[in-house]
Motif scaffolding. Structure first.
Motif, PDB file in Angstrom:
ATOM      1  N   THR B  10       0.855  -1.181   0.000  1.00 45.43           N
ATOM      2  CA  THR B  10       0.000   0.000   0.000  1.00 45.43           C
ATOM      3  C   THR B  10       0.896   1.237   0.000  1.00 45.43           C
ATOM      4  O   THR B  10       2.021   1.181   0.496  1.00 45.43           O
ATOM      5  N   PRO B  11       0.413   2.347  -0.526  1.00 45.43           N
ATOM      6  CA  PRO B  11       1.292   3.512  -0.660  1.00 45.43           C
ATOM      7  C   PRO B  11       1.916   3.961   0.652  1.00 45.43           C
ATOM      8  O   PRO B  11       3.060   4.373   0.673  1.00 45.43           O
ATOM      9  N   GLU B  12       1.183   3.838   1.770  1.00 40.77           N
ATOM     10  CA  GLU B  12       1.745   4.367   3.011  1.00 40.77           C
ATOM     11  C   GLU B  12       2.885   3.528   3.546  1.00 40.77           C
ATOM     12  O   GLU B  12       3.580   3.936   4.449  1.00 40.77           O
ATOM     13  N   ASN B  13       3.063   2.316   2.986  1.00 36.63           N
ATOM     14  CA  ASN B  13       4.164   1.497   3.454  1.00 36.63           C
ATOM     15  C   ASN B  13       5.432   1.700   2.637  1.00 36.63           C
ATOM     16  O   ASN B  13       6.468   1.157   2.951  1.00 36.63           O
ATOM     17  N   VAL B  14       5.336   2.459   1.566  1.00 37.15           N
ATOM     18  CA  VAL B  14       6.527   2.755   0.783  1.00 37.15           C
ATOM     19  C   VAL B  14       7.265   3.874   1.490  1.00 37.15           C
ATOM     20  O   VAL B  14       6.711   4.933   1.730  1.00 37.15           O
ATOM     21  N   PRO B  15       8.501   3.631   1.894  1.00 31.96           N
ATOM     22  CA  PRO B  15       9.171   4.632   2.724  1.00 31.96           C
ATOM     23  C   PRO B  15       9.467   5.932   1.996  1.00 31.96           C
ATOM     24  O   PRO B  15       9.403   6.985   2.601  1.00 31.96           O
ATOM     25  N   ALA B  16       9.801   5.891   0.749  1.00 31.46           N
ATOM     26  CA  ALA B  16      10.172   7.126   0.083  1.00 31.46           C
ATOM     27  C   ALA B  16       9.513   7.201  -1.278  1.00 31.46           C
ATOM     28  O   ALA B  16       9.472   6.226  -2.006  1.00 31.46           O
ATOM     29  N   GLN B  17       8.983   8.358  -1.613  1.00 30.96           N
ATOM     30  CA  GLN B  17       8.358   8.542  -2.911  1.00 30.96           C
ATOM     31  C   GLN B  17       9.419   8.805  -3.972  1.00 30.96           C
ATOM     32  O   GLN B  17       9.311   8.370  -5.087  1.00 30.96           O
ATOM     33  N   THR B  18      10.412   9.565  -3.615  1.00 30.44           N
ATOM     34  CA  THR B  18      11.390  10.007  -4.598  1.00 30.44           C
ATOM     35  C   THR B  18      12.783   9.845  -4.029  1.00 30.44           C
ATOM     36  O   THR B  18      12.973   9.803  -2.831  1.00 30.44           O
ATOM     37  N   GLY B  19      13.739   9.803  -4.929  1.00 30.81           N
ATOM     38  CA  GLY B  19      15.131   9.855  -4.512  1.00 30.81           C
ATOM     39  C   GLY B  19      15.594   8.618  -3.776  1.00 30.81           C
ATOM     40  O   GLY B  19      14.991   7.558  -3.819  1.00 30.81           O
ATOM     41  N   GLU B  20      16.689   8.781  -3.082  1.00 25.84           N
ATOM     42  CA  GLU B  20      17.330   7.685  -2.361  1.00 25.84           C
ATOM     43  C   GLU B  20      16.661   7.483  -1.018  1.00 25.84           C
ATOM     44  O   GLU B  20      16.227   8.423  -0.377  1.00 25.84           O
ATOM     45  N   VAL B  21      16.614   6.224  -0.583  1.00 22.73           N
ATOM     46  CA  VAL B  21      16.123   5.979   0.768  1.00 22.73           C
ATOM     47  C   VAL B  21      17.295   6.050   1.732  1.00 22.73           C
ATOM     48  O   VAL B  21      18.441   5.846   1.375  1.00 22.73           O
ATOM     49  N   HIS B  22      16.962   6.348   2.975  1.00 17.43           N
ATOM     50  CA  HIS B  22      17.995   6.542   3.988  1.00 17.43           C
ATOM     51  C   HIS B  22      17.829   5.476   5.051  1.00 17.43           C
ATOM     52  O   HIS B  22      16.817   5.432   5.727  1.00 17.43           O
ATOM     53  N   GLU B  23      18.830   4.600   5.146  1.00 19.77           N
ATOM     54  CA  GLU B  23      18.727   3.489   6.085  1.00 19.77           C
ATOM     55  C   GLU B  23      19.400   3.856   7.404  1.00 19.77           C
ATOM     56  O   GLU B  23      20.521   4.341   7.416  1.00 19.77           O
ATOM     57  N   VAL B  24      18.695   3.691   8.505  1.00 18.37           N
ATOM     58  CA  VAL B  24      19.281   4.051   9.789  1.00 18.37           C
ATOM     59  C   VAL B  24      19.353   2.865  10.742  1.00 18.37           C
ATOM     60  O   VAL B  24      19.617   3.040  11.916  1.00 18.37           O
ATOM     61  N   GLY B  25      19.116   1.659  10.240  1.00 21.93           N
ATOM     62  CA  GLY B  25      19.220   0.522  11.144  1.00 21.93           C
ATOM     63  C   GLY B  25      18.539  -0.692  10.553  1.00 21.93           C
ATOM     64  O   GLY B  25      18.001  -0.655   9.447  1.00 21.93           O
ATOM     65  N   VAL B  26      18.565  -1.779  11.279  1.00 25.08           N
ATOM     66  CA  VAL B  26      17.979  -3.041  10.833  1.00 25.08           C
ATOM     67  C   VAL B  26      17.111  -3.586  11.957  1.00 25.08           C
ATOM     68  O   VAL B  26      17.474  -3.521  13.126  1.00 25.08           O
TER      69      VAL B  26
END
Lengths: 447, 237
Positions: B10-26
């Motif tokens: 679903t759209p709200e589960n996509v972390p980023a609409q544009t550009g690079e995603v930023h990972e801050v942990g696992v």
């Protein structure tokens, strides 16, 4: 008895001269010391944190020259309870239970700023049912009345106007009775939840609200009669705690202090939330930038809040039976509790459903209540216009079932910084008036 | 996750609409169980924690105006990297600023007539222990009353060098806010007039809001049972 032997008023010789330390009520020793032809240059008075006039557990360190304050500093932190840290260890819904306890005179605003933050992160701002929105506005504006009543009441008490205190708390009690009827609690309601509100309006609540409005319309003029033109009241408040617009902006002041400079800044008008743009009300300002102006603004704002409460009550009358929680079953609390004969909140229909009819409903209930819902990663900052000014929640999620970080920009905390500016150069008695005009609530300052 | 699963998102589960995603942990597992004992099969789950990524132009609305004005005014003020990283999420714009640029950026934001962010709502610290090299974040919320706009500035500092310049000289309201963030996170705001603890006692060890600082608490006994303190209860992660 000589001054050096007094347990509560000792004095010691230092390189800068003789220093008196008075911890009890024994000012005689100082007077005696002065009589011994010593010139007293500097008095540092520690006021609070347990002092009836400091508006809570606020510690003031005042440096005096005669009765003139040359320096004023605040010591805070006596009511720090780690609410922000604790919220990181509870689910998103449970967080409301903690943040409602911050500024204990305006609990609905604490809940509101946090809940609006969670809802923005969930991207369900548009899905909140209308009735929940109206109920939130109704409760917030009732809360503004009760909070301003305490501000005026305690402010009056601190300058010796005890009647203002007694009538202020008399009316506040009426508002708290309404809160108890609607939410079940007088304070610390945890009633506004992510997705809506916890309960529907109980039967008879609207009638109670209407009779409260009618009563307040008779009672509010009493404050104006008692204070507005009272020469003693005006002499104590006028020109005290002066802070102009430039000073307010530099120090990040908001709320009645900012509006007392004549600048009509009110987030309900400039950044409306919960449908405030659809209500008919005016932003109250004054142009004297002093404590008296702030008192008059609070008085006028109670009238405006009454207007909003009236409109909200009319809307609620048309919304009978409408939902008060978002339709998304992954977020909405599964049961609607009602108070049973044993005085406990329960929902027998819901228990019958999950225990006897549907295994899936039981699983769903268990998951939502123990695990809670997940909130997409990101951060938001949502401000609301609390009775004291801009109350903002900085809510950060890492995609988990708990807040990764919740920070509250409390208006009391920020506004209290103006103590030095407002008090220095004035009389020591005016420090009390200046702080009362800021109306800090230490629960919000220290969190 | 395989390619054809994307349709289920679903759209709200996509972390980023544009550009690079930023990972801050696992994130590991699901039910908070470490080591063994979790036979559900979810224990082996590994998911990255992704924050919204960089936005790409056009940002839409007034966001472009502010970004342009900030870029021009920043260059005029002598910033080497005049284009900060921009994230737009839920309609809120965040400028990620290098810490050495912070004071200049704040000055420009307050004084430039196209920006006019007169009002600072203080600073909020966030501790990302897994964001290596940028563990400590300071987040500033600015309001332009002239234009009725809000933006967010985000500055980061590594744990090993927790220094961020103070902006009290530009926004005096940040005096107490920076003291609170120092108190809670140990971020040292260089240039602050009197950076001392404000909420905790002066001799308090550690900085309580950091993620490596335990919540504390004792088990509570009730009707014969013992409830562990909140940070030791089983939790979902």
């Amino acid at each position: 008895m000589s001054t050096t032997e007094d347990l509560y008023a000792g004095s010691s010789e230092t390189t800068e001269g003789r220093v008196f330390t008075v911890t009890g009520q024994d000012w005689d020793s100082i007077a005696e010391g002065l009589a011994e032809d010593e010139v007293l240059e500097r008095i540092v008075v520690n006021m609070g944190p347990q002092h009836p006039s400091t508006h809570g557990v606020l510690r003031l360190i005042l440096e005096l020259e005669g009765e003139t304050v040359t320096e004023a500093r605040c010591g805070i932190g006596y009511l720090h309870t780690g609410i922000e840290k604790n919220m990181e260890y509870r689910s998103w819904t449970q967080g409301v239970t903690f943040c409602t306890r911050m500024d204990y005179l305006s609990p609905f605003y604490n809940e509101m700023s946090y809940v609006l933050g969670v809802e923005r992160l969930l991207d369900i701002e548009e899905d909140i049912p209308e009735k929940a929105q109206v109920m939130r506005v109704l409760l917030m504006e009732l809360n503004r009345i009760s909070s301003h009543l305490v501000a005026i009441a305690t402010g009056g008490m601190e300058i010796g106007a005890l009647t203002v205190m007694t009538i202020g708390f008399r009316e506040r009690e009426l508002v708290l009775d309404l809160f108890e009827l609607i939410t079940g609690l007088r304070m610390n309601h945890a009633f506004i939840r992510p997705g809506g509100v916890a309960q529907d309006l109980p039967p008879g609540a609207l009638d109670e609200i209407r009779s409260f409005i009618a009563l307040m319309k008779k009672r509010l003029p009493e404050y104006a009669d008692l204070c507005n033109a009272n020469p003693i009241f005006k002499a104590r408040l006028e020109g005290v705690g002066h802070l102009d617009l430039a000073g307010c902006l530099a120090l990040g002041m908001s709320g009645p202090v900012l509006r007392s400079t004549g600048y009509p800044w009110d987030l309900r008008k400039t950044e409306p939330y919960s449908g405030y743009e659809t209500y008919d009300f005016d932003v109250q300002t004054w142009d004297t930038s002093d404590s008296y102006g702030r008192f008059r603004i609070r008085l006028n704002e109670m009238w405006e809040s009454l207007r909003i409460v009236e409109q909200a009550a009319d809307r609620l009358a048309k919304l009978d039976g409408a939902p008060v929680m978002v339709a998304d079953k992954k977020i909405a609390w599964p049961s609607q509790l009602a108070i049973g004969s044993d005085g406990m909140g329960n929902s027998l229909d819901h228990i019958r459903h999950i225990m006897g009819e549907s295994m899936e409903a039981l699983i769903h209930h268990f998951k939502l209540v123990t695990e809670g819902f997940r909130v997409p990663a990101g951060q938001v900052y949502v401000p609301v216009e609390s009775p004291r000014g801009e109350l903002g929640a900085h809510v950060v999620s890492d995609g988990g079932t708990r807040p990764f970080r919740a920070h509250f920009r409390d208006p009391s905390f920020t506004n209290l910084q103006a103590t030095s500016v407002m008090a220095e150069g004035g009389m020591v008695a005016d420090v009390i008036v200046a702080i009362a005009s800021i109306d800090p609530v230490m629960g919000g300052v220290d969190r | 996750m395989s390619e054809n699963d994307h349709t289920d998102q679903t759209p709200e589960n996509v972390p980023a609409q544009t550009g690079e995603v930023h990972e801050v942990g696992v994130r590991h597992g699901m039910f908070g169980v470490r080591g063994s004992g979790d036979t559900s099969g979810y224990g082996g789950l590994v998911k990255p924690i992704l924050f919204p990524g960089d936005a790409q132009r056009p940002f839409g609305g007034w966001h472009d105006e502010v970004a342009d004005a900030l870029e021009q005014a920043g260059r005029a003020a002598g910033l080497e990297v005049a284009t900060p990283r921009v994230v737009i999420h839920r309609g809120e714009i965040t400028f990620h600023v290098r810490r050495e640029d912070l004071l200049t950026v704040a000055q420009v934001l307050r004084d430039d007539e196209r920006l006019r962010f007169e009002f600072c709502s203080g600073v909020s610290g966030v501790h990302y222990p897994d964001d290596t090299g940028a563990e400590l974040h300071a987040v500033y919320h600015l309001l332009s009353m002239t234009h009725n706009r809000r933006i967010r500035l985000e500055v980061s500092a590594p744990d090993s060098d927790p220094h961020i310049p103070s902006i009290v000289s530009v926004y005096p309201t940040n005096d107490w806010h920076e003291r609170e963030t120092f108190d809670m996170f140990g971020i040292v705001f260089d240039g602050h007039p009197a950076l001392t603890r404000i909420l905790m006692p002066d001799d308090w060890p550690g900085h309580p809001q950091r993620k490596d600082y335990p919540l504390g608490g004792i088990p509570v006994e009730y009707k014969g049972g013992s409830v562990p303190p909140p940070d030791q209860r089983r939790s979902y992660n």
